[in-house]
Design a protein around this motif. Structure first.
Motif, PDB file in Angstrom:
ATOM      1  N   VAL A  82      23.608  14.909 -23.977  1.00  0.00           N
ATOM      2  CA  VAL A  82      22.994  16.235 -23.949  1.00  0.00           C
ATOM      3  C   VAL A  82      21.482  16.073 -24.115  1.00  0.00           C
ATOM      4  O   VAL A  82      21.023  15.489 -25.103  1.00  0.00           O
ATOM      5  CB  VAL A  82      23.566  17.117 -25.078  1.00  0.00           C
ATOM      6  N   PRO A  83      20.695  16.564 -23.151  1.00  0.00           N
ATOM      7  CA  PRO A  83      19.241  16.416 -23.274  1.00  0.00           C
ATOM      8  C   PRO A  83      18.697  17.254 -24.435  1.00  0.00           C
ATOM      9  O   PRO A  83      19.141  18.377 -24.652  1.00  0.00           O
ATOM     10  CB  PRO A  83      18.683  16.927 -21.951  1.00  0.00           C
ATOM     11  N   GLY A  84      17.765  16.660 -25.139  1.00  0.00           N
ATOM     12  CA  GLY A  84      17.064  17.389 -26.187  1.00  0.00           C
ATOM     13  C   GLY A  84      15.799  17.993 -25.613  1.00  0.00           C
ATOM     14  O   GLY A  84      15.599  18.005 -24.395  1.00  0.00           O
ATOM     15  N   PRO A  85      14.925  18.480 -26.470  1.00  0.00           N
ATOM     16  CA  PRO A  85      13.658  19.013 -25.985  1.00  0.00           C
ATOM     17  C   PRO A  85      12.938  17.966 -25.137  1.00  0.00           C
ATOM     18  O   PRO A  85      12.963  16.775 -25.438  1.00  0.00           O
ATOM     19  CB  PRO A  85      12.882  19.318 -27.271  1.00  0.00           C
ATOM     20  N   THR A  86      12.336  18.403 -24.065  1.00  0.00           N
ATOM     21  CA  THR A  86      11.706  17.480 -23.129  1.00  0.00           C
ATOM     22  C   THR A  86      10.518  18.137 -22.449  1.00  0.00           C
ATOM     23  O   THR A  86      10.431  19.371 -22.402  1.00  0.00           O
ATOM     24  CB  THR A  86      12.724  17.016 -22.058  1.00  0.00           C
ATOM     25  N   THR A  87       9.636  17.319 -21.940  1.00  0.00           N
ATOM     26  CA  THR A  87       8.529  17.823 -21.133  1.00  0.00           C
ATOM     27  C   THR A  87       8.852  17.682 -19.647  1.00  0.00           C
ATOM     28  O   THR A  87       8.045  18.058 -18.809  1.00  0.00           O
ATOM     29  CB  THR A  87       7.222  17.061 -21.452  1.00  0.00           C
ATOM     30  N   ASP A  88      10.036  17.145 -19.328  1.00  0.00           N
ATOM     31  CA  ASP A  88      10.467  17.090 -17.929  1.00  0.00           C
ATOM     32  C   ASP A  88      10.645  18.515 -17.421  1.00  0.00           C
ATOM     33  O   ASP A  88      10.956  19.422 -18.193  1.00  0.00           O
ATOM     34  CB  ASP A  88      11.786  16.325 -17.787  1.00  0.00           C
ATOM     35  N   PRO A  89      10.497  18.697 -16.109  1.00  0.00           N
ATOM     36  CA  PRO A  89      10.697  20.044 -15.558  1.00  0.00           C
ATOM     37  C   PRO A  89      12.099  20.566 -15.853  1.00  0.00           C
ATOM     38  O   PRO A  89      13.083  19.851 -15.728  1.00  0.00           O
ATOM     39  CB  PRO A  89      10.510  19.845 -14.052  1.00  0.00           C
ATOM     40  N   CYS A  90      12.155  21.812 -16.265  1.00  0.00           N
ATOM     41  CA  CYS A  90      13.433  22.482 -16.523  1.00  0.00           C
ATOM     42  C   CYS A  90      13.438  23.743 -15.674  1.00  0.00           C
ATOM     43  O   CYS A  90      12.529  24.570 -15.781  1.00  0.00           O
ATOM     44  CB  CYS A  90      13.572  22.811 -18.012  1.00  0.00           C
ATOM     45  N   VAL A  91      14.426  23.841 -14.797  1.00  0.00           N
ATOM     46  CA  VAL A  91      14.505  24.984 -13.892  1.00  0.00           C
ATOM     47  C   VAL A  91      15.776  25.770 -14.181  1.00  0.00           C
ATOM     48  O   VAL A  91      16.778  25.200 -14.607  1.00  0.00           O
ATOM     49  CB  VAL A  91      14.475  24.543 -12.413  1.00  0.00           C
ATOM     50  N   THR A  92      15.705  27.060 -13.950  1.00  0.00           N
ATOM     51  CA  THR A  92      16.875  27.911 -14.111  1.00  0.00           C
ATOM     52  C   THR A  92      17.315  28.372 -12.734  1.00  0.00           C
ATOM     53  O   THR A  92      16.525  28.948 -11.984  1.00  0.00           O
ATOM     54  CB  THR A  92      16.553  29.129 -14.999  1.00  0.00           C
ATOM     55  N   VAL A  93      18.581  28.076 -12.403  1.00  0.00           N
ATOM     56  CA  VAL A  93      19.149  28.464 -11.117  1.00  0.00           C
ATOM     57  C   VAL A  93      20.437  29.226 -11.398  1.00  0.00           C
ATOM     58  O   VAL A  93      21.386  28.659 -11.943  1.00  0.00           O
ATOM     59  CB  VAL A  93      19.432  27.231 -10.226  1.00  0.00           C
ATOM     60  N   ASN A  94      20.443  30.511 -11.069  1.00  0.00           N
ATOM     61  CA  ASN A  94      21.615  31.364 -11.302  1.00  0.00           C
ATOM     62  C   ASN A  94      22.134  31.248 -12.737  1.00  0.00           C
ATOM     63  O   ASN A  94      23.316  31.007 -12.971  1.00  0.00           O
ATOM     64  CB  ASN A  94      22.728  31.045 -10.311  1.00  0.00           C
ATOM     65  N   ASP A  95      21.226  31.382 -13.696  1.00  0.00           N
ATOM     66  CA  ASP A  95      21.541  31.377 -15.124  1.00  0.00           C
ATOM     67  C   ASP A  95      22.000  30.021 -15.663  1.00  0.00           C
ATOM     68  O   ASP A  95      22.587  29.952 -16.745  1.00  0.00           O
ATOM     69  CB  ASP A  95      22.577  32.455 -15.474  1.00  0.00           C
ATOM     70  N   VAL A  96      21.780  28.957 -14.939  1.00  0.00           N
ATOM     71  CA  VAL A  96      22.064  27.609 -15.428  1.00  0.00           C
ATOM     72  C   VAL A  96      20.736  26.868 -15.504  1.00  0.00           C
ATOM     73  O   VAL A  96      19.993  26.814 -14.515  1.00  0.00           O
ATOM     74  CB  VAL A  96      23.049  26.848 -14.506  1.00  0.00           C
ATOM     75  N   ASP A  97      20.426  26.313 -16.682  1.00  0.00           N
ATOM     76  CA  ASP A  97      19.204  25.532 -16.866  1.00  0.00           C
ATOM     77  C   ASP A  97      19.488  24.070 -16.536  1.00  0.00           C
ATOM     78  O   ASP A  97      20.513  23.516 -16.966  1.00  0.00           O
ATOM     79  CB  ASP A  97      18.704  25.638 -18.311  1.00  0.00           C
ATOM     80  N   TRP A  98      18.593  23.464 -15.782  1.00  0.00           N
ATOM     81  CA  TRP A  98      18.710  22.064 -15.357  1.00  0.00           C
ATOM     82  C   TRP A  98      17.414  21.320 -15.677  1.00  0.00           C
ATOM     83  O   TRP A  98      16.329  21.812 -15.360  1.00  0.00           O
ATOM     84  CB  TRP A  98      18.921  21.970 -13.854  1.00  0.00           C
ATOM     85  N   VAL A  99      17.514  20.152 -16.285  1.00  0.00           N
ATOM     86  CA  VAL A  99      16.375  19.250 -16.431  1.00  0.00           C
ATOM     87  C   VAL A  99      16.407  18.363 -15.197  1.00  0.00           C
ATOM     88  O   VAL A  99      17.415  17.710 -14.914  1.00  0.00           O
ATOM     89  CB  VAL A  99      16.482  18.405 -17.723  1.00  0.00           C
ATOM     90  N   VAL A 100      15.313  18.352 -14.455  1.00  0.00           N
ATOM     91  CA  VAL A 100      15.266  17.625 -13.184  1.00  0.00           C
ATOM     92  C   VAL A 100      14.311  16.443 -13.315  1.00  0.00           C
ATOM     93  O   VAL A 100      13.165  16.596 -13.740  1.00  0.00           O
ATOM     94  CB  VAL A 100      14.820  18.553 -12.037  1.00  0.00           C
ATOM     95  N   ARG A 101      14.829  15.278 -12.954  1.00  0.00           N
ATOM     96  CA  ARG A 101      14.011  14.055 -12.959  1.00  0.00           C
ATOM     97  C   ARG A 101      13.995  13.480 -11.560  1.00  0.00           C
ATOM     98  O   ARG A 101      15.056  13.213 -10.979  1.00  0.00           O
ATOM     99  CB  ARG A 101      14.582  13.041 -13.943  1.00  0.00           C
ATOM    100  N   GLU A 102      12.785  13.314 -11.033  1.00  0.00           N
ATOM    101  CA  GLU A 102      12.637  12.749  -9.698  1.00  0.00           C
ATOM    102  C   GLU A 102      12.791  11.243  -9.766  1.00  0.00           C
ATOM    103  O   GLU A 102      12.226  10.598 -10.641  1.00  0.00           O
ATOM    104  CB  GLU A 102      11.273  13.102  -9.124  1.00  0.00           C
ATOM    105  N   GLY A 103      13.566  10.700  -8.861  1.00  0.00           N
ATOM    106  CA  GLY A 103      13.744   9.260  -8.752  1.00  0.00           C
ATOM    107  C   GLY A 103      13.505   8.831  -7.322  1.00  0.00           C
ATOM    108  O   GLY A 103      13.172   9.643  -6.470  1.00  0.00           O
ATOM    109  N   ASP A 104      13.684   7.572  -7.057  1.00  0.00           N
ATOM    110  CA  ASP A 104      13.496   7.071  -5.707  1.00  0.00           C
ATOM    111  C   ASP A 104      14.672   6.176  -5.351  1.00  0.00           C
ATOM    112  O   ASP A 104      14.754   5.063  -5.870  1.00  0.00           O
ATOM    113  CB  ASP A 104      12.177   6.298  -5.621  1.00  0.00           C
ATOM    114  N   PRO A 105      15.638   6.607  -4.567  1.00  0.00           N
ATOM    115  CA  PRO A 105      15.627   7.861  -3.809  1.00  0.00           C
ATOM    116  C   PRO A 105      16.336   9.011  -4.530  1.00  0.00           C
ATOM    117  O   PRO A 105      16.105  10.163  -4.205  1.00  0.00           O
ATOM    118  CB  PRO A 105      16.402   7.498  -2.548  1.00  0.00           C
ATOM    119  N   ALA A 106      17.211   8.710  -5.493  1.00  0.00           N
ATOM    120  CA  ALA A 106      18.031   9.776  -6.092  1.00  0.00           C
ATOM    121  C   ALA A 106      17.274  10.540  -7.171  1.00  0.00           C
ATOM    122  O   ALA A 106      16.556   9.959  -7.974  1.00  0.00           O
ATOM    123  CB  ALA A 106      19.310   9.182  -6.678  1.00  0.00           C
ATOM    124  N   TRP A 107      17.464  11.836  -7.160  1.00  0.00           N
ATOM    125  CA  TRP A 107      17.002  12.699  -8.232  1.00  0.00           C
ATOM    126  C   TRP A 107      18.182  12.962  -9.151  1.00  0.00           C
ATOM    127  O   TRP A 107      19.333  12.919  -8.722  1.00  0.00           O
ATOM    128  CB  TRP A 107      16.506  14.030  -7.695  1.00  0.00           C
TER     129      TRP A 107
END
Length: 161
Positions: A82-107
């Motif tokens: 379970v992710p804790g507090p982070t400075t990574d981007p956190c987006v809300t899509v249809n009431d679900v919060d996601w922490v998104v980490r860009e990778g190469d090639p997979a995110w």
């Protein structure tokens, strides 16, 4: 950007290998997450859509995992840390919060504020993140949300005069 957690660094080579080899026939080999046996993962798994980003769901060889596409374009694992507090981007899509980490090639998109957490790996050059997160949202929302993403202005109280 913070250094990925030790668990993520350990499983990332296996996931990349899964993405590379998943074009082969048969079940997709995916390492299960540490908390894959959590009963709440079963709720997520039975709610997964048969098609994500126009790719058919495939069988996997481990508990609380799924994959779509041949070769796999989207890989899901329930029961990740379970992710804790982070400075990574956190987006809300249809009431679900996601922490998104860009990778190469997979995110990697990991649910935030839900225990167990669900991790989704995908290549944004092959499938749109917005499509993947929208189409998986109903299934992952079967795990109750107890925390939410906040912006910087909400996280740090303004200085008093």
């Amino acid at each position: 950007m913070p250094v990925p957690s030790r668990a993520l660094r350990r499983c990332l080579p296996a996931v990349v290998l899964v993405l590379a080899l998943s074009g082969c026939a048969g079940a997709v080999s995916v390492d299960p997450a540490a908390d894959a046996s959590n009963p709440r993962c079963a709720d997520v798994m039975i709610s997964l859509p048969p098609v994500v980003a126009e790719h058919e769901q495939r069988n996997t060889d481990s508990q609380a995992t799924s994959a779509w596409g041949a070769p796999s374009q989207v890989v899901l694992r329930c029961g990740v840390g379970v992710p804790g507090p982070t400075t990574d981007p956190c987006v809300t899509v249809n009431d679900v919060d996601w922490v998104v980490r860009e990778g190469d090639p997979a995110w990697t998109a990991t649910t935030y504020g839900r225990d167990p957490a669900v991790e989704v790996l995908f290549d944004p050059e092959q499938v749109a993140s917005s499509t993947v997160l929208v189409e998986l949202g109903a299934a992952v929302s079967r795990v109750e949300q107890t925390r939410a993403c906040v912006g910087l202005s909400e996280a740090i109280p303004p200085p008093s005069d």
